[in-house]
Motif scaffolding. Structure first.
Motif, PDB file in Angstrom:
ATOM      1  N   GLY A   1       0.703  -1.166  -0.050  1.00 41.08           N
ATOM      2  CA  GLY A   1       0.028  -0.092   0.193  1.00 41.08           C
ATOM      3  C   GLY A   1       0.868   1.268  -0.271  1.00 41.08           C
ATOM      4  N   ALA A   2       0.216   2.390   0.445  1.00 40.93           N
ATOM      5  CA  ALA A   2       1.042   3.678   0.527  1.00 40.93           C
ATOM      6  C   ALA A   2       1.493   4.160   1.777  1.00 40.93           C
ATOM      7  N   ALA A   3       2.538   4.803   2.062  1.00 37.31           N
ATOM      8  CA  ALA A   3       2.986   5.417   3.005  1.00 37.31           C
ATOM      9  C   ALA A   3       2.050   6.785   3.509  1.00 37.31           C
ATOM     10  N   LEU A   4       1.824   7.158   4.720  1.00 37.84           N
ATOM     11  CA  LEU A   4       1.226   8.431   5.112  1.00 37.84           C
ATOM     12  C   LEU A   4       2.300   8.881   5.510  1.00 37.84           C
ATOM     13  N   ILE A   5       2.597  10.105   4.986  1.00 37.31           N
ATOM     14  CA  ILE A   5       3.902  11.071   5.762  1.00 37.31           C
ATOM     15  C   ILE A   5       3.168  12.365   6.003  1.00 37.31           C
ATOM     16  N   ALA A   6       3.508  12.759   7.280  1.00 38.51           N
ATOM     17  CA  ALA A   6       2.958  14.157   7.666  1.00 38.51           C
ATOM     18  C   ALA A   6       3.616  15.196   7.024  1.00 38.51           C
ATOM     19  N   MET A   7       2.974  16.104   6.201  1.00 40.44           N
ATOM     20  CA  MET A   7       3.496  17.083   5.274  1.00 40.44           C
ATOM     21  C   MET A   7       4.708  17.949   5.879  1.00 40.44           C
ATOM     22  N   ARG A   8       4.787  18.444   7.008  1.00 38.66           N
ATOM     23  CA  ARG A   8       5.608  19.192   7.637  1.00 38.66           C
ATOM     24  C   ARG A   8       6.786  18.528   8.628  1.00 38.66           C
ATOM     25  N   SER A   9       6.204  17.527   9.467  1.00 36.26           N
ATOM     26  CA  SER A   9       7.464  17.017  10.226  1.00 36.26           C
ATOM     27  C   SER A   9       8.188  15.746   9.436  1.00 36.26           C
TER      28      SER A   9
ATOM     29  N   LYS B   1     -10.189  15.284   2.763  1.00 37.80           N
ATOM     30  CA  LYS B   1      -9.748  16.195   2.783  1.00 37.80           C
ATOM     31  C   LYS B   1      -8.356  16.672   3.586  1.00 37.80           C
ATOM     32  N   ASP B   2      -7.896  15.532   4.507  1.00 34.72           N
ATOM     33  CA  ASP B   2      -6.692  15.765   5.179  1.00 34.72           C
ATOM     34  C   ASP B   2      -5.593  15.225   4.440  1.00 34.72           C
ATOM     35  N   VAL B   3      -5.700  14.830   3.197  1.00 37.88           N
ATOM     36  CA  VAL B   3      -4.667  14.349   2.123  1.00 37.88           C
ATOM     37  C   VAL B   3      -4.444  15.469   1.262  1.00 37.88           C
ATOM     38  N   VAL B   4      -3.024  16.051   1.276  1.00 33.56           N
ATOM     39  CA  VAL B   4      -2.682  17.371   0.711  1.00 33.56           C
ATOM     40  C   VAL B   4      -2.082  17.124  -0.674  1.00 33.56           C
ATOM     41  N   ALA B   5      -1.436  15.789  -0.964  1.00 31.14           N
ATOM     42  CA  ALA B   5      -0.758  15.614  -2.204  1.00 31.14           C
ATOM     43  C   ALA B   5      -0.179  14.139  -2.222  1.00 31.14           C
ATOM     44  N   GLU B   6       0.011  13.551  -3.373  1.00 28.19           N
ATOM     45  CA  GLU B   6       0.296  12.110  -3.570  1.00 28.19           C
ATOM     46  C   GLU B   6       1.382  12.121  -4.644  1.00 28.19           C
ATOM     47  N   ILE B   7       2.513  11.157  -4.288  1.00 28.74           N
ATOM     48  CA  ILE B   7       3.308  10.908  -5.107  1.00 28.74           C
ATOM     49  C   ILE B   7       3.569   9.398  -5.546  1.00 28.74           C
ATOM     50  N   CYS B   8       3.400   8.867  -6.824  1.00 27.47           N
ATOM     51  CA  CYS B   8       3.362   7.516  -7.103  1.00 27.47           C
ATOM     52  C   CYS B   8       4.358   7.182  -8.186  1.00 27.47           C
ATOM     53  N   VAL B   9       5.161   6.153  -7.975  1.00 26.12           N
ATOM     54  CA  VAL B   9       6.046   5.442  -8.679  1.00 26.12           C
ATOM     55  C   VAL B   9       5.680   4.170  -8.728  1.00 26.12           C
ATOM     56  N   SER B  10       5.283   3.542 -10.151  1.00 26.05           N
ATOM     57  CA  SER B  10       4.865   2.036 -10.474  1.00 26.05           C
ATOM     58  C   SER B  10       6.112   1.292  -9.909  1.00 26.05           C
TER      59      SER B  10
ATOM     60  N   ASP C   1      -0.475  17.543   9.261  1.00 25.71           N
ATOM     61  CA  ASP C   1       0.386  16.926  10.572  1.00 25.71           C
ATOM     62  C   ASP C   1      -0.723  16.551  11.640  1.00 25.71           C
ATOM     63  N   ASP C   2      -1.562  17.222  11.730  1.00 23.71           N
ATOM     64  CA  ASP C   2      -2.520  17.111  12.963  1.00 23.71           C
ATOM     65  C   ASP C   2      -3.693  16.322  12.673  1.00 23.71           C
ATOM     66  N   ALA C   3      -3.779  15.652  11.346  1.00 20.32           N
ATOM     67  CA  ALA C   3      -4.897  14.725  10.971  1.00 20.32           C
ATOM     68  C   ALA C   3      -4.925  13.442  11.810  1.00 20.32           C
ATOM     69  N   ASP C   4      -5.938  12.812  11.813  1.00 19.35           N
ATOM     70  CA  ASP C   4      -5.936  11.525  12.502  1.00 19.35           C
ATOM     71  C   ASP C   4      -5.641  10.287  11.492  1.00 19.35           C
ATOM     72  N   ALA C   5      -4.498   9.769  11.468  1.00 11.43           N
ATOM     73  CA  ALA C   5      -3.805   9.010  10.426  1.00 11.43           C
ATOM     74  C   ALA C   5      -4.862   7.730  10.463  1.00 11.43           C
ATOM     75  N   GLU C   6      -5.348   7.297  11.526  1.00  8.47           N
ATOM     76  CA  GLU C   6      -6.044   6.003  11.674  1.00  8.47           C
ATOM     77  C   GLU C   6      -7.225   6.219  10.764  1.00  8.47           C
TER      78      GLU C   6
ATOM     79  N   THR D   1     -15.198  17.131  -0.915  1.00 15.84           N
ATOM     80  CA  THR D   1     -14.036  16.761  -0.384  1.00 15.84           C
ATOM     81  C   THR D   1     -14.717  15.715   0.864  1.00 15.84           C
ATOM     82  N   HIS D   2     -14.177  14.928   1.312  1.00 15.51           N
ATOM     83  CA  HIS D   2     -14.970  13.902   2.364  1.00 15.51           C
ATOM     84  C   HIS D   2     -13.860  13.775   3.643  1.00 15.51           C
ATOM     85  N   ARG D   3     -14.437  13.262   4.550  1.00 14.36           N
ATOM     86  CA  ARG D   3     -13.904  13.139   5.787  1.00 14.36           C
ATOM     87  C   ARG D   3     -13.706  14.474   6.740  1.00 14.36           C
TER      88      ARG D   3
END
Ligand code: WAQ
Ligand code: MG
Length: 254
Positions: free
Chosen positions: A113-121, A176-185, A224-229, A252-254
């Motif tokens: 799957g994908a990693a969730l990374i806090a955009m600032r920290s 709404k808590d996801v700011v951007a995505e990067i994908c490499v196949s 950064d302050d989003a609920d990752a779970e 937008t959702h959530r």
């Protein structure tokens, strides 16, 4: 659907690939055959186990806007990464978070799957770091699908790879808590990746990896302050149908 390599000495089964979608009843036999064919001819290796799961969706899917598509031509991973860094910095992604993302998409130890990374920290927020967050229960409505096929065909990119990636990116961007995505196949021969966000749309990037590379991955940058779970649960389980942004307002959702 998920496909796996044989158990090799001491390593255990490796996950080769997966695919998922929301389909109408009438499409299921055809789609299942297509998935199985793909599983048996995958460029990452020969599978000895294919797992096909079909589930009835009982919740009414929520709607998300199909992201607009554009392509940026890059001739090397270095050039691609320079472009990605610029674009990501413009939307507030920190250098730390970018370094953390680069590590993931350059690694040959790919995640399911994908990693969730806090955009600032730049902190990793997903619970299972080996697996990541697997986006599932996503589809495209019929009129949008027909229009999209026509448009992609006119640009000679109407493939399952592009369509599925665009649908996934559209679901992810609608959170709404996801700011951007990067994908490499992670497919060794597929050297075009993308970055995506609500403001950027779906920006394809050629030359994002070297031909033959077994690396790949996905990163979702979150607040950064989003609920990752809660984000992970939403991405994994909430049914989302993607539709043209002019069908209804951009939700937008959530
Ligand atoms: N949810 C979360 N992460 C996923 C999922 C999913 N459903 N499927 C794959 N990943 C992660 C996983 O870490 C893989 O290693 C990585 O993404 C790449 O997956 O427009 O083919 O299925 O031409 O190899 C981009 C298309 C294609 C660009 C991406 O990804 C274009 C692709 P792959
Ligand atoms: Mg793949």
């Amino acid at each position: 659907m998920d496909i796996h390599t044989p158990e090799s000495k001491g390593i255990g089964r490796l996950h080769i690939s997966g695919a998922e979608g929301i389909f109408y009843d009438s499409e299921i036999t055809k789609i299942s055959a297509e998935f199985i064919k793909r599983a048996l001819t995958h460029s990452r290796g020969k599978a000895d186990r294919v797992v096909l799961t079909i589930e009835k969706i009982t919740e009414k899917p929520v709607r998300a806007a199909l992201l607009p598509v554009m392509t940026s031509e890059c001739s090397s991973p270095a050039e691609a990464w320079a472009l990605i860094s610029r674009q990501m910095q413009n939307i507030g992604i920190s250098q730390k978070a970018l370094n953390s993302a680069l590590k993931i998409v350059s690694s040959e130890k790919t995640m399911r799957g994908a990693a969730l990374i806090a955009m600032r920290s730049g902190r990793r927020l997903e619970r299972d770091r080996a697996r990541g967050v697997r986006v599932s229960r996503l589809g495209i409505d019929r009129p949008t699908s027909i229009r999209l096929s026509r448009w992609l065909s006119s640009r000679k990119i109407n493939t399952a790879t592009v369509r599925e990636a665009l649908i996934l990116a559209s679901k992810v961007a609608s959170c709404k808590d996801v700011v951007a995505e990067i994908c490499v196949s992670d497919d060794p021969d597929y050297t075009t990746g993308y970055i995506a966000s609500r403001s950027l749309g779906y920006m394809r990037i050629t030359g994002i990896k070297d031909r033959g590379g077994m690396n790949g991955g996905r990163v979702f940058f979150v607040k950064d302050d989003a609920d990752a779970e809660a984000i992970a649960l939403w991405l994994e389980t909430t049914p989302v149908m993607v539709e043209s942004p002019n069908e209804k307002k951009n939700n937008t959702h959530r």
